[in-house]
Design a protein around this motif. Structure first.
Motif, mmCIF file in Angstrom:
data_model
loop_
_atom_site.group_PDB
_atom_site.id
_atom_site.type_symbol
_atom_site.label_atom_id
_atom_site.label_comp_id
_atom_site.label_asym_id
_atom_site.label_seq_id
_atom_site.Cartn_x
_atom_site.Cartn_y
_atom_site.Cartn_z
ATOM 1 N N THR A 1 -2.933 10.978 -10.115
ATOM 2 C CA THR A 1 -1.798 11.882 -10.268
ATOM 3 C C THR A 1 -1.917 12.989 -9.227
ATOM 4 O O THR A 1 -2.976 13.592 -9.076
ATOM 5 C CB THR A 1 -1.771 12.483 -11.685
ATOM 6 N N TYR A 2 -0.834 13.265 -8.526
ATOM 7 C CA TYR A 2 -0.831 14.272 -7.464
ATOM 8 C C TYR A 2 0.338 15.215 -7.651
ATOM 9 O O TYR A 2 1.359 14.867 -8.220
ATOM 10 C CB TYR A 2 -0.715 13.599 -6.088
ATOM 11 N N ALA B 1 -5.449 5.967 -6.001
ATOM 12 C CA ALA B 1 -4.656 5.964 -7.230
ATOM 13 C C ALA B 1 -4.926 7.240 -8.013
ATOM 14 O O ALA B 1 -6.017 7.784 -7.972
ATOM 15 C CB ALA B 1 -4.998 4.741 -8.079
ATOM 16 N N TRP C 1 -1.372 2.443 -9.119
ATOM 17 C CA TRP C 1 -2.069 1.648 -8.104
ATOM 18 C C TRP C 1 -1.527 2.072 -6.747
ATOM 19 O O TRP C 1 -0.386 2.511 -6.629
ATOM 20 C CB TRP C 1 -1.890 0.147 -8.317
ATOM 21 N N THR C 2 -2.348 1.977 -5.735
ATOM 22 C CA THR C 2 -1.900 2.332 -4.383
ATOM 23 C C THR C 2 -2.171 1.213 -3.391
ATOM 24 O O THR C 2 -1.752 1.291 -2.244
ATOM 25 C CB THR C 2 -2.590 3.619 -3.888
ATOM 26 N N HIS C 3 -2.881 0.178 -3.811
ATOM 27 C CA HIS C 3 -3.097 -0.994 -2.967
ATOM 28 C C HIS C 3 -3.071 -2.210 -3.870
ATOM 29 O O HIS C 3 -3.821 -2.295 -4.831
ATOM 30 C CB HIS C 3 -4.422 -0.902 -2.207
ATOM 31 N N SER D 1 0.833 -1.200 0.000
ATOM 32 C CA SER D 1 0.000 0.000 0.000
ATOM 33 C C SER D 1 0.867 1.250 0.000
ATOM 34 O O SER D 1 1.937 1.275 0.602
ATOM 35 C CB SER D 1 -0.893 0.041 1.248
ATOM 36 N N VAL D 2 0.393 2.296 -0.674
ATOM 37 C CA VAL D 2 0.994 3.616 -0.599
ATOM 38 C C VAL D 2 0.114 4.406 0.358
ATOM 39 O O VAL D 2 -1.070 4.605 0.098
ATOM 40 C CB VAL D 2 1.047 4.298 -1.981
ATOM 41 N N LEU E 1 3.429 13.312 -9.050
ATOM 42 C CA LEU E 1 3.589 11.931 -8.651
ATOM 43 C C LEU E 1 2.414 11.162 -9.220
ATOM 44 O O LEU E 1 1.260 11.559 -9.054
ATOM 45 C CB LEU E 1 3.606 11.820 -7.125
ATOM 46 N N ASN E 2 2.684 10.085 -9.936
ATOM 47 C CA ASN E 2 1.623 9.298 -10.538
ATOM 48 C C ASN E 2 1.597 7.920 -9.897
ATOM 49 O O ASN E 2 2.572 7.186 -9.964
ATOM 50 C CB ASN E 2 1.837 9.175 -12.047
ATOM 51 N N TYR E 3 0.477 7.593 -9.256
ATOM 52 C CA TYR E 3 0.308 6.290 -8.644
ATOM 53 C C TYR E 3 -0.688 5.497 -9.483
ATOM 54 O O TYR E 3 -1.888 5.692 -9.367
ATOM 55 C CB TYR E 3 -0.247 6.417 -7.217
#
Length: 99
Positions: A57-58, A55, A79-81, A43-44, A75-77
């Protein structure tokens, strides 16, 4: 009666591994058989709240060794889990006597 179970893991487009497990019935009673798969749960998370970041772009700051400049980096996620198999499989069984 018998059963065969298999697990296939693809490491890359050129390499894959298949493991096969066979379960035979006992002479008397009932066999209960399980195949455990150790999983990784990645997990992020937000460092302050511990909640999973959705998930997407931040915009955020990247601190390079304490300099005072705001980078404004994106920052591009994708996936985050993510839950994935570790590839470690453990089989267990127990024979219960007939009632």
């Amino acid at each position: 009666m018998s059963a065969t179970f298999s697990k296939s893991v693809t490491v890359s487009s050129q390499t894959s591994t298949t493991t096969e497990y066979s379960v035979d019935p006992p002479a008397a009673g009932t066999r209960v058989w399980m195949l455990w798969d150790l999983m990784y749960d990645l997990s992020v998370v937000d460092q302050y709240t511990g909640t999973v970041i959705p998930a997407g772009t931040y915009r955020g700051d990247v601190d390079f060794a304490g300099d005072k400049h705001y980078s404004g980096a994106y920052l591009n996620y994708p996936w985050t889990h993510l839950v994935i198999s570790s590839g470690n499989l453990v089989s267990q069984d127990k024979v219960f006597p007939a009632a």
